[in-house]
Design a protein around this motif. Structure first.
Motif, PDB file in Angstrom:
ATOM      1  N   HIS A  79      24.063  -0.668  58.705  1.00  0.00           N
ATOM      2  CA  HIS A  79      24.572   0.495  57.967  1.00  0.00           C
ATOM      3  C   HIS A  79      25.852   0.155  57.195  1.00  0.00           C
ATOM      4  CE1 HIS A  79      25.428   4.588  56.885  1.00  0.00           C
ATOM      5  NE2 HIS A  79      26.598   4.523  57.458  1.00  0.00           N
ATOM      6  N   GLN A 119      26.364  13.145  57.030  1.00  0.00           N
ATOM      7  CA  GLN A 119      27.266  12.136  57.586  1.00  0.00           C
ATOM      8  C   GLN A 119      27.724  11.204  56.484  1.00  0.00           C
ATOM      9  OE1 GLN A 119      24.846  11.412  61.499  1.00  0.00           O
ATOM     10  NE2 GLN A 119      26.540   9.959  61.451  1.00  0.00           N
TER      11      GLN A 119
ATOM     12  N   LEU B 195      24.654  13.347  44.313  1.00  0.00           N
ATOM     13  CA  LEU B 195      24.154  13.959  45.555  1.00  0.00           C
ATOM     14  C   LEU B 195      23.105  13.055  46.194  1.00  0.00           C
ATOM     15  CD1 LEU B 195      23.879  17.741  44.613  1.00  0.00           C
ATOM     16  CD2 LEU B 195      25.399  16.749  46.344  1.00  0.00           C
ATOM     17  N   ARG B 196      22.285  12.420  45.363  1.00  0.00           N
ATOM     18  CA  ARG B 196      21.260  11.518  45.885  1.00  0.00           C
ATOM     19  C   ARG B 196      21.917  10.350  46.630  1.00  0.00           C
ATOM     20  NH1 ARG B 196      18.822   7.134  43.068  1.00  0.00           N
ATOM     21  NH2 ARG B 196      16.886   6.448  44.065  1.00  0.00           N
ATOM     22  N   ARG B 197      23.001   9.820  46.076  1.00  0.00           N
ATOM     23  CA  ARG B 197      23.675   8.708  46.749  1.00  0.00           C
ATOM     24  C   ARG B 197      24.387   9.174  48.016  1.00  0.00           C
ATOM     25  NH1 ARG B 197      27.250   6.791  42.910  1.00  0.00           N
ATOM     26  NH2 ARG B 197      26.490   8.173  41.279  1.00  0.00           N
ATOM     27  N   LEU B 198      24.952  10.392  47.982  1.00  0.00           N
ATOM     28  CA  LEU B 198      25.549  10.950  49.206  1.00  0.00           C
ATOM     29  C   LEU B 198      24.474  11.115  50.274  1.00  0.00           C
ATOM     30  CD1 LEU B 198      27.890  13.589  47.530  1.00  0.00           C
ATOM     31  CD2 LEU B 198      28.670  11.876  49.171  1.00  0.00           C
ATOM     32  N   ALA B 199      23.303  11.592  49.868  1.00  0.00           N
ATOM     33  CA  ALA B 199      22.202  11.785  50.818  1.00  0.00           C
ATOM     34  C   ALA B 199      21.749  10.443  51.395  1.00  0.00           C
ATOM     35  CB  ALA B 199      21.035  12.510  50.139  1.00  0.00           C
ATOM     36  N   HIS B 200      21.752   9.390  50.562  1.00  0.00           N
ATOM     37  CA  HIS B 200      21.389   8.060  51.064  1.00  0.00           C
ATOM     38  C   HIS B 200      22.322   7.635  52.193  1.00  0.00           C
ATOM     39  CE1 HIS B 200      19.117   6.524  47.246  1.00  0.00           C
ATOM     40  NE2 HIS B 200      18.327   7.150  48.087  1.00  0.00           N
ATOM     41  N   GLU B 201      23.629   7.837  51.970  1.00  0.00           N
ATOM     42  CA  GLU B 201      24.575   7.415  53.002  1.00  0.00           C
ATOM     43  C   GLU B 201      24.319   8.177  54.296  1.00  0.00           C
ATOM     44  OE1 GLU B 201      28.781   7.252  52.073  1.00  0.00           O
ATOM     45  OE2 GLU B 201      29.320   7.329  54.194  1.00  0.00           O
ATOM     46  N   SER B 202      24.140   9.487  54.177  1.00  0.00           N
ATOM     47  CA  SER B 202      23.939  10.307  55.366  1.00  0.00           C
ATOM     48  C   SER B 202      22.634   9.945  56.081  1.00  0.00           C
ATOM     49  CB  SER B 202      23.942  11.786  54.959  1.00  0.00           C
ATOM     50  OG  SER B 202      23.758  12.595  56.082  1.00  0.00           O
ATOM     51  N   ALA B 203      21.563   9.799  55.319  1.00  0.00           N
ATOM     52  CA  ALA B 203      20.259   9.490  55.935  1.00  0.00           C
ATOM     53  C   ALA B 203      20.303   8.115  56.598  1.00  0.00           C
ATOM     54  CB  ALA B 203      19.160   9.544  54.877  1.00  0.00           C
ATOM     55  N   SER B 204      20.993   7.163  55.970  1.00  0.00           N
ATOM     56  CA  SER B 204      21.095   5.828  56.538  1.00  0.00           C
ATOM     57  C   SER B 204      21.936   5.864  57.825  1.00  0.00           C
ATOM     58  CB  SER B 204      21.701   4.882  55.492  1.00  0.00           C
ATOM     59  OG  SER B 204      22.266   3.747  56.089  1.00  0.00           O
ATOM     60  N   ALA B 205      23.013   6.662  57.820  1.00  0.00           N
ATOM     61  CA  ALA B 205      23.864   6.785  59.015  1.00  0.00           C
ATOM     62  C   ALA B 205      23.053   7.348  60.179  1.00  0.00           C
ATOM     63  CB  ALA B 205      25.065   7.682  58.719  1.00  0.00           C
ATOM     64  N   ARG B 206      22.233   8.358  59.895  1.00  0.00           N
ATOM     65  CA  ARG B 206      21.409   8.962  60.938  1.00  0.00           C
ATOM     66  C   ARG B 206      20.364   7.988  61.464  1.00  0.00           C
ATOM     67  NH1 ARG B 206      22.548  14.159  61.401  1.00  0.00           N
ATOM     68  NH2 ARG B 206      23.437  14.877  59.449  1.00  0.00           N
ATOM     69  N   LEU B 207      19.666   7.357  60.514  1.00  0.00           N
ATOM     70  CA  LEU B 207      18.565   6.459  60.871  1.00  0.00           C
ATOM     71  C   LEU B 207      19.068   5.281  61.699  1.00  0.00           C
ATOM     72  CD1 LEU B 207      15.509   6.159  60.174  1.00  0.00           C
ATOM     73  CD2 LEU B 207      16.210   4.498  58.449  1.00  0.00           C
ATOM     74  N   LEU B 208      20.241   4.736  61.292  1.00  0.00           N
ATOM     75  CA  LEU B 208      20.743   3.540  61.957  1.00  0.00           C
ATOM     76  C   LEU B 208      21.741   3.893  63.053  1.00  0.00           C
ATOM     77  CD1 LEU B 208      21.068   1.437  58.706  1.00  0.00           C
ATOM     78  CD2 LEU B 208      19.247   1.284  60.399  1.00  0.00           C
ATOM     79  N   ALA B 210      24.691   5.224  63.062  1.00  0.00           N
ATOM     80  CA  ALA B 210      26.097   4.827  62.874  1.00  0.00           C
ATOM     81  C   ALA B 210      27.016   6.016  63.140  1.00  0.00           C
ATOM     82  CB  ALA B 210      26.303   4.309  61.459  1.00  0.00           C
TER      83      ALA B 210
END
Lengths: 210, 210
Positions: A79, A119, B195-208, B210
């Motif tokens: 991440h 997040q 917003l799409r890039r913010l969503a990427h960070e959040s989704a990646s944090a959840r998935l991994l 972090a």
């Protein structure tokens, strides 16, 4: 393979490969003689990543070096590694503490992200970027309605969680994950933007009976 | 109002207003004496539009002059007028007839738009722009899957027909419709992208985790 073969296979000219070796973007090959080294699959993968960061991401060599360091350091969590690339891709927006409109917009962005339960790090450059756009709309006398932001946020999160996250090859190499993130962020972002403009033309033609 | 008042109200400096008058972007005021003219609401509206085209659209004066001419000519249908602004906002992509990958990608774009039943002119620069991105993905060895394009197209058309078209003030002045299109295309396009890039960070944090 020799450096000449690495060049032929990757399409990257020998002098450029030598430059990457000097800058530490590409690990040294295995020396087989005083002036000879062997290169392998790892070098091809790395060249592919550098090309994506350079050509698709439009990143300067210093930013690429930082990302490559995160890729090489296996102790850096995935991440965090992806975040390094992600933040490097965000357009730089200068903070301006004297700009009250911007400070208000930033407060709004932080509240929105908090309410959505997303997040996102407090120092994410994307927060400042969104605040900058919102302040700009304020100054044009066209403040973005809260419901519009929330509608966009919900469309975007559906797209990202339901579709885009599944496209990153989580089980491949660290290089492949970063490369996929860069291409996804930049080129698929552009695909979305062009399709949106194509849809505008079509919807307008229908609505106005052209 | 006098030119000084027009300047104070619009925030546009007097020399700039005089430049717009000379270039024909702004209609002449009503002469009240040899060196005096009266300006009104129509001039304020026009200055607002020019500002949006210049600052938000980043358009050169020649492109703005074309759009202003379409706005002024009441015989130009609204859809054509909006199209003039819309096409001016599309990034220029050079056609390259010798590029076979690009020609194939262009065929693919045309088939996609046809299959979707979208009403888009054959010479729309957005078609060439999408083909350019698709050819680029091909060259990177990461061709865009057809199902991804269709998924994006469907998300985008929902957003545009269900939400964005309703934001254009169809019952206002021609200037207001164009201004709204420019701001919607450029700044809301950027909001979506951030917003799409913010969503990427959040989704990646959840998935991994972090």
């Amino acid at each position: 393979m020799r450096i000449s073969e690495l060049s032929a296979t990757s399409g990257v000219p020998v002098p450029t490969i030598k430059y990457y070796l000097r800058e530490g973007l590409l690990p040294q090959g295995v020396s087989t003689a005083a002036t000879r080294a062997e290169y392998g699959e790892a070098h091809l993968r790395r060249l592919r990543l550098i090309r994506a960061l350079l050509e698709v991401g439009g990143l300067p060599v210093a930013a690429i070096a930082k990302i490559v360091a995160a890729v090489e350091d296996e102790d850096t969590p995935v991440h965090t590694m992806l975040g390094t690339a992600h933040y490097a891709l965000a357009p730089a927006v200068e903070e301006d503490p004297g700009d009250e409109e911007r400070a208000r917009a930033r407060g709004r962005v932080d509240r929105l992200i908090g309410d959505l339960g997303w997040q996102v790090r407090a120092d994410a450059p994307t927060r400042a970027e969104l605040a900058w756009i919102l302040a700009r709309l304020e100054r044009l006398g066209r403040p973005a309605p809260e419901e519009d932001l929330r509608h966009y946020a919900s469309v975007v999160m559906d797209l990202v969680s339901g579709h885009e996250m599944g496209k990153i090859p989580w089980d491949g190499t660290r290089e492949a994950a970063v490369e996929s993130l860069v291409v996804g962020t930049v080129l698929y972002g552009r695909i979305f933007d062009v399709l949106r403009r194509l849809a505008h033309e079509s919807a307008s033609a229908r609505l106005l009976g052209a």
